[in-house]
Structures are given as structure tokens and as C-alpha cells.
Design an enzyme around this catalytic site. Structure first.
Site, PDB file in Angstrom:
ATOM      1  N   CYS A 220      64.401  62.911  55.261  1.00 33.65           N
ATOM      2  CA  CYS A 220      63.978  64.344  55.240  1.00 33.65           C
ATOM      3  C   CYS A 220      62.583  64.267  55.496  1.00 33.65           C
ATOM      4  O   CYS A 220      62.043  63.533  56.104  1.00 33.65           O
ATOM      5  CB  CYS A 220      64.533  64.876  54.076  1.00 33.65           C
ATOM      6  SG  CYS A 220      63.615  64.794  52.604  1.00 33.65           S
TER       7      CYS A 220
ATOM      8  N   ASN B  19      60.556  63.648  51.477  1.00 31.75           N
ATOM      9  CA  ASN B  19      61.409  62.226  50.651  1.00 31.75           C
ATOM     10  C   ASN B  19      60.959  63.062  49.106  1.00 31.75           C
ATOM     11  O   ASN B  19      61.047  62.003  48.350  1.00 31.75           O
ATOM     12  CB  ASN B  19      60.961  61.096  51.015  1.00 31.75           C
ATOM     13  CG  ASN B  19      61.557  59.962  50.191  1.00 31.75           C
ATOM     14  OD1 ASN B  19      61.114  59.160  49.896  1.00 31.75           O
ATOM     15  ND2 ASN B  19      62.927  60.263  50.224  1.00 31.75           N
TER      16      ASN B  19
ATOM     17  N   CYS C 201      62.909  66.048  48.028  1.00 31.87           N
ATOM     18  CA  CYS C 201      63.991  66.987  47.843  1.00 31.87           C
ATOM     19  C   CYS C 201      65.443  66.458  48.140  1.00 31.87           C
ATOM     20  O   CYS C 201      66.295  65.878  47.675  1.00 31.87           O
ATOM     21  CB  CYS C 201      63.972  68.288  48.439  1.00 31.87           C
ATOM     22  SG  CYS C 201      62.593  69.298  47.600  1.00 31.87           S
ATOM     23  N   ARG C 202      65.878  66.538  49.600  1.00 36.16           N
ATOM     24  CA  ARG C 202      66.985  66.377  50.094  1.00 36.16           C
ATOM     25  C   ARG C 202      67.601  64.865  50.182  1.00 36.16           C
ATOM     26  O   ARG C 202      68.624  64.410  49.991  1.00 36.16           O
ATOM     27  CB  ARG C 202      67.197  66.956  51.501  1.00 36.16           C
ATOM     28  CG  ARG C 202      67.289  68.536  51.560  1.00 36.16           C
ATOM     29  CD  ARG C 202      67.283  69.007  52.908  1.00 36.16           C
ATOM     30  NE  ARG C 202      65.760  68.957  53.253  1.00 36.16           N
ATOM     31  CZ  ARG C 202      65.550  69.398  54.540  1.00 36.16           C
ATOM     32  NH1 ARG C 202      66.296  69.815  55.435  1.00 36.16           N
ATOM     33  NH2 ARG C 202      64.421  69.255  54.895  1.00 36.16           N
ATOM     34  N   SER C 203      66.638  64.097  50.741  1.00 34.58           N
ATOM     35  CA  SER C 203      66.855  62.846  50.993  1.00 34.58           C
ATOM     36  C   SER C 203      67.218  61.775  49.642  1.00 34.58           C
ATOM     37  O   SER C 203      67.967  61.185  49.620  1.00 34.58           O
ATOM     38  CB  SER C 203      66.010  62.043  51.953  1.00 34.58           C
ATOM     39  OG  SER C 203      64.598  62.026  51.444  1.00 34.58           O
TER      40      SER C 203
ATOM     41  N   ASP D 287      66.374  72.924  53.648  1.00 37.32           N
ATOM     42  CA  ASP D 287      65.230  72.471  52.661  1.00 37.32           C
ATOM     43  C   ASP D 287      65.014  73.497  51.455  1.00 37.32           C
ATOM     44  O   ASP D 287      64.726  74.654  51.658  1.00 37.32           O
ATOM     45  CB  ASP D 287      63.873  72.529  53.513  1.00 37.32           C
ATOM     46  CG  ASP D 287      62.898  71.753  52.650  1.00 37.32           C
ATOM     47  OD1 ASP D 287      63.229  71.470  51.563  1.00 37.32           O
ATOM     48  OD2 ASP D 287      61.751  71.381  53.308  1.00 37.32           O
TER      49      ASP D 287
END
Length: 159
Positions: free
Chosen positions: A9, A12, A14-16, A125
Site C-alpha cells: 500500500c 505500510n 494501514c491496508r497492507s 485508504d
């Protein structure tokens, strides 16, 4: 050799890492020979833990989390069998970094594995949002897991 998957993401945090820990949970549960990690396209948060809201969303859903942010590096393309971008911007960034067609062929969007995703394959995001945004991102990640696990099982079987 294990099958190696990485999620990418922006920063690195939040999402990943969210996707990393959800997949880790499933491959551990099934005993699959898979290594999972994550990184970001940018270095703003290198060395930091995952966002506290990411950790909270994971814990509410019953997942573990331990994370230190890092930035994806060009020489890592050879390390991974599958590189999963969390949105189109990450996909473009990774493809532009890829050293060749073989590497570009290993880059996919995570939501390609969600049959109900529709045309918009981005996981938005949640960084500037609140709890509901993090929970929604986690729901999108989880929705892609059955298809992703099917892909991984098929690749392991073919190896």
C-alpha cells in the site's frame, strides 16, 4: 520452497499490514507453506508500527498483529511469487518499478480475488477516516481471501 506473497500500500501502516495479518491467519490455520509480508510504495513510516486503528480493527476481528513498516525495493521482485497492490496507484507504482515483464506479471490487485468487487478494485485508504473506514477496509480485505487462498492452493499444488 514456500510460496511468497507480499501486500503493498502507500505507507505500510494501514491496508497492507491488515491484509498481511488476515492472510497469515488463514495460511497458518490451513498449514500452507506460505510466507506473507507487506511494505509500502513510500518511506514515510519506515520503522513505525502499524496504525493503532489498523491494530484495533484486526483485534476486533480476532486477528493478531505485529508489524514494522518498510518500503518496497526494486530488488525484491525476485523474492515474491505474488505481489498484491491495494489500489490502482500502488499497482501503477509497482509496474513502473518492475524490472521486466516477468516481474510485472506477478503484480495483481488484491480485490481481483473478490468475485463481488465489481469494477472498483481499490481498497480505499482509511488513514484520514475513523473506525468505520478501517472496519470497511478490513471487510474488503477479508472478502478477497477465499479467492486468494484458492489461487495460492492451486499454485502450491502445481509446484
Amino acid at each position: 520452497m514456500p510460496y511468497r506473497v507480499t501486500f503493498v500500500c502507500t505507507g505500510n501502516i494501514c491496508r497492507s499490514p491488515m491484509a498481511e495479518w488476515v492472510l497469515r491467519h488463514h495460511v497458518d490455520e490451513e498449514g500452507l507453506d506460505v510466507e506473507v509480508d507487506s511494505s509500502g510504495t513510500g518511506g514515510w513510516h519506515v520503522g513505525h508500527a502499524a496504525d493503532s486503528r489498523t491494530i484495533a480493527a484486526l483485534r476486533r476481528a480476532g486477528y493478531r498483529s505485529a508489524h514494522t513498516a518498510r518500503q518496497f525495493e526494486v530488488d525484491w521482485f525476485d523474492r515474491y511469487d505474488l505481489i498484491l497492490a491495494l489500489d490502482e496507484g500502488h499497482l501503477r507504482a509497482l509496474r513502473s518499478m518492475a524490472p521486466g515483464e516477468e516481474a510485472r506479471g506477478r503484480i495483481r490487485l488484491l480485490r481481483e480475488f473478490d468475485p463481488d468487487a465489481g469494477a472498483d478494485l481499490d481498497v480505499p485508504d482509511p488513514y484520514y477516516g475513523g473506525r468505520a473506514d478501517f472496519d470497511r477496509a478490513l471487510e474488503m480485505v477479508e472478502a478477497a481471501m477465499p479467492g486468494l487462498l484458492d489461487e495460492i492452493r492451486a499454485e502450491l499444488k502445481a509446484a
